[in-house]
Motif scaffolding. Structure first.
Motif, PDB file in Angstrom:
ATOM      1  N   LEU A   1      -2.136 -18.242  39.911  1.00 31.78           N
ATOM      2  CA  LEU A   1      -2.167 -17.008  38.788  1.00 31.78           C
ATOM      3  C   LEU A   1      -0.904 -17.475  37.491  1.00 31.78           C
ATOM      4  O   LEU A   1      -1.323 -17.005  36.658  1.00 31.78           O
ATOM      5  CB  LEU A   1      -1.966 -15.637  39.266  1.00 31.78           C
TER       6      LEU A   1
ATOM      7  N   ASP B   1      -4.040 -19.770  31.983  1.00 30.63           N
ATOM      8  CA  ASP B   1      -5.616 -19.464  32.423  1.00 30.63           C
ATOM      9  C   ASP B   1      -5.573 -17.718  32.635  1.00 30.63           C
ATOM     10  O   ASP B   1      -6.575 -17.246  32.702  1.00 30.63           O
ATOM     11  CB  ASP B   1      -6.062 -20.100  33.663  1.00 30.63           C
ATOM     12  N   ASN B   2      -4.601 -17.366  33.180  1.00 32.91           N
ATOM     13  CA  ASN B   2      -4.583 -15.999  33.863  1.00 32.91           C
ATOM     14  C   ASN B   2      -3.842 -14.916  33.153  1.00 32.91           C
ATOM     15  O   ASN B   2      -4.242 -13.782  33.079  1.00 32.91           O
ATOM     16  CB  ASN B   2      -4.315 -15.964  35.329  1.00 32.91           C
TER      17      ASN B   2
ATOM     18  N   PHE C   1      -1.802  -9.665  32.627  1.00 34.10           N
ATOM     19  CA  PHE C   1      -2.974 -10.617  32.822  1.00 34.10           C
ATOM     20  C   PHE C   1      -4.136 -10.405  31.976  1.00 34.10           C
ATOM     21  O   PHE C   1      -4.225  -9.506  31.206  1.00 34.10           O
ATOM     22  CB  PHE C   1      -3.508 -10.342  34.280  1.00 34.10           C
ATOM     23  N   LYS C   2      -4.899 -11.568  31.921  1.00 38.19           N
ATOM     24  CA  LYS C   2      -6.118 -11.361  30.962  1.00 38.19           C
ATOM     25  C   LYS C   2      -7.060 -10.633  31.501  1.00 38.19           C
ATOM     26  O   LYS C   2      -6.995 -10.299  32.777  1.00 38.19           O
ATOM     27  CB  LYS C   2      -6.759 -12.878  30.798  1.00 38.19           C
TER      28      LYS C   2
END
Ligand code: BG6
Length: 497
Positions: A209, A213-214, A347-348
C-alpha cells in the motif's frame, strides 16, 4: 578485551539544555541501571565558577521534582558521580584541567587510558563547537589503542544554511572522524519514530500500500501550544524551518518515504535516507505558507522587524517511482491551539464505490508521536444497528493502554545509551549491536548536506524578505491559508463519527 571505564563530560553544564534534557536523561539511565557507579563518572564543564557541590545542588534542585521518596537515595548516589571543572571554551587551561580530572578518575577505576571511553556531550551553542572540538582534540584525547574511544555528541542547529553547515562539517571533520561524531536529532530517539521502519517493513499489510498507487498525501505535523518563551533571541536567528522542519520533521519524512534498507546496519539505513532526500524536488514558493504569531515581537530579544516564521507549511515532492505526485506536507508551528506531533497518511478514494460514502472521508493511518503515543486507522464501516449505512470509525492502538507496564523512554535517554553503551553491550551481545546500531539514530554528514540543500533556497528567500509570514493569533490553528494549501495539495478533511 577488557572495557575501560566511562567518562561522560557535559560541556555547558550550567545551561538550559543540560538542565532540561542531558542531566535528566543521565539520571534516568542511572536509575534504570544502565550507568554503573563502579564504571561511570560524569563531569560538568562550563565557564561559571562553581564547586562540585554547587553543581550537584543545582542539579538536585531540578531533578528532585520528579523523584519519589524511594528514589531520593538513587538521586543522591547519582549526584555523587558528578564533578565540576570550570574553564573557557577556547583556551587550553580549562581543558587541561578537565583532562587531568578525567585521567584521575580513570586511574582511580584502574582503567588503562587505552581502553577508557570518553563521551563529550556539547550542550552548547553551535558557535563554540569548532573551538571546543579543537580544545578536546588537543587536550583531552585518550590513546584509544586498546579499544577505548572518544566520542563527541553535538546538537542541532548544525549551521544555518548549506554553506555554513558545510563549513562546520569541514572544521569538525578535520578534528574527528565521522565515527567519532554523533549529530543528535532527538526526534530519532522517540518511540514511534523508532517504530517506523518496523511498522513499514515488518508488516505485510503495509508493503503493497505504501506508494503513489494508494496514498493520496502524507502530512508530518508538529504543533506546540506555547511560544518561544525565553528563547526568542535564539529562535529569531533561526525560525521554525531551521528549528523544527529541516531537522526533526525531515528525519521523520526520511523514515516514512525511504526505500527498504539492505539491513539495519547504520550505514545501510543512512544510505537510504540520503537517497530519498536526493530525490526531493526544489520547493515551490506557491507551496509554502509562513506565519508569525501576534505578540512574537514583544519579546525584547526579538528584532522589531523580524521576518522569522514561527509557523510554516511546506510541501515536499519526491521524484521517484514510489512517490511521484504524492505531496508530503510538512507543517510546524509555535503558539498554536494544541501540542501534538503526528504523521497522517491519507489514502486515495476507493474506485467504484457502491456505498456512496466518499463524503464521509478516506482511509487514514495516523501515527501520533506525542503526546500519548498512538496509532489509529480511520476506516469506513457499517453503522452498528439495524440501519444499513456507513460511518467512519477507528482501529485504535493507544500505547498508554496497550503497554501499561512499559515506561516509554525519553528520546535523549535512548540516544545517549546508543552513543556510549553500545560498545560494552555489543562485546557481550553482538545481536544487540545489529538491532540497535550505534550511529543509526544519528545524522550522517552527507545526510545533513542534502537536508540543507533542500531548504537553503527557501530559507534565503525568507531571510531576504522575499517571502513574508502571515500574522496569526496565538492559540489558533495558524494562518487559514495553510488549510487552503493543504486542500490544494489534495488533502480531504475526514469527518468523525
Ligand atoms: C527542539 C526545538 O529541537 O525541539 C524546540 O529547538 C522545540 O523549539 C523542541 O520546542 C520540541 O521537542 P519535543 O521533544 O518537545 O517535541
Amino acid at each position: 578485551r577488557e572495557v575501560g571505564c566511562l567518562s561522560i563530560i557535559v560541556l555547558g553544564a550550567s545551561g538550559d539544555l543540560a538542565k532540561k534534557k542531558t542531566f535528566p536523561a543521565l539520571f534516568h539511565l542511572f536509575a534504570q541501571g544502565f550507568l554503573q557507579e563502579n564504571d561511570v563518572h560524569i563531569f560538568g564543564y562550563a565557564r561559571t565558577k562553581l564547586t562540585d557541590d554547587d553543581l550537584r545542588a543545582r542539579i538536585r534542585g531540578y531533578l528532585q521534582k520528579g523523584v519519589s521518596a524511594e528514589q531520593e537515595d538513587v538521586l543522591s548516589r547519582f549526584l555523587l558521580l558528578i564533578k565540576y571543572v570550570s574553564g573557557s571554551y577556547d583556551s587550553a587551561d580549562g581543558f587541561q584541567l578537565l583532562n587531568k580530572a578525567i585521567s584521575e578518575h580513570e586511574i582511580s577505576k584502574k582503567s588503562h587510558p587505552g581502553n577508557s571511553r570518553r563521551l563529550f556531550y556539547l550542550a552548547l551553542p553551535p558557535s563554540v563547537y569548532p573551538s571546543v572540538c579543537r580544545m578536546i582534540r588537543q587536550n583531552c584525547m585518550n590513546p584509544s589503542d586498546l579499544g577505548g574511544w572518544t566520542r563527541i555528541v553535538v546538537e542541532k542547529p548544525f549551521g544555518k544554511d548549506l554553506n555554513s553547515a558545510e563549513d562546520l562539517s569541514a572544521q569538525l571533520g578535520e578534528l574527528f572522524t565521522e565515527e567519532q561524531l554523533y549529530r543528535i536529532d532527538h526526534y530519532l530517539g522517540k518511540e514511534l519514530v523508532q517504530n517506523l521502519l518496523v511498522l513499514r517493513f515488518a508488516n505485510r499489510l503495509f508493503l503493497p500500500l505504501w506508494n503513489r498507487d494508494n496514498i493520496a498525501n502524507i502530512q508530518i505535523v508538529f504543533r506546540e501550544d506555547f511560544g518561544t518563551e525565553g528563547r526568542g533571541g535564539y529562535f529569531d536567528e533561526y525560525g521554525i524551518i531551521r528549528d523544527i522542519i529541516q531537522n526533526h520533521l525531515l528525519q521523520v519524512f526520511c523514515l516514512v518515504a525511504m526505500e527498504k534498507p539492505i539491513s539495519l546496519k547504520p550505514e545501510h539505513v543512512r544510505d537510504e535516507k540520503v537517497k530519498v532526500l536526493q530525490s526531493v524536488l526544489p520547493i515551490k514558493h506557491e507551496e509554502v505558507i509562513l506565519g508569525q504569531y501576534e505578540g512574537y515581537k514583544d519579546d525584547p530579544t526579538v528584532s522589531d522587524s523580524s521576518n522569522a516564521p514561527t509557523f510554516a507549511t511546506v510541501v515536499l515532492r519526491i521524484h521517484n517511482e514510489r512517490w511521484e505526485g504524492v505531496p508530503f506536507i510538512l507543517k510546524a508551528g509555535k503558539a498554536l491551539n494544541s501540542r501534538k506531533a503526528e504523521i497522517r497518511v491519507q489514502f486515495k478514494d476507493v474506485p467504484g464505490d457502491i456505498f456512496k460514502c466518499q463524503k464521509q472521508g478516506r482511509n487514514e493511518f495516523v501515527i501520533r508521536l506525542q503526546p500519548s503515543e498512538a496509532m489509529y486507522m480511520k476506516l469506513t464501516l457499517k453503522k452498528p444497528g439495524l440501519e444499513m449505512s456507513t460511518i467512519q470509525s477507528e482501529l485504535d492502538l493507544s500505547y498508554g493502554l496497550r503497554y501499561q507496564e512499559v515506561k516509554i523512554p525519553e528520546a535523549y535517554e535512548r540516544l545517549i545509551l546508543d552513543t556510549n553503551y553500545i560498545l560494552t553491550t555489543a562485546l557481550f551481545n553482538p545481536m544487540f549491536d545489529s538491532i540497535r546500531g550505534d550511529q543509526q539514530h544519528f545524522v550522517r554528514r552527507d545526510e545533513l548536506k542534502v537536508a540543507w540543500e533542500i531548504f537553503t533556497p527557501l530559507l534565503h528567500s525568507i531571510d531576504d524578505g522575499e517571502l513574508k509570514p502571515i500574522p496569526y493569533k496565538p492559540g489558533s490553528r495558524g494562518p487559514e491559508e495553510a488549510d487552503e494549501l493543504l486542500a490544494k495539495a489534495g488533502y480531504v478533511q475526514t469527518h468523525g463519527y
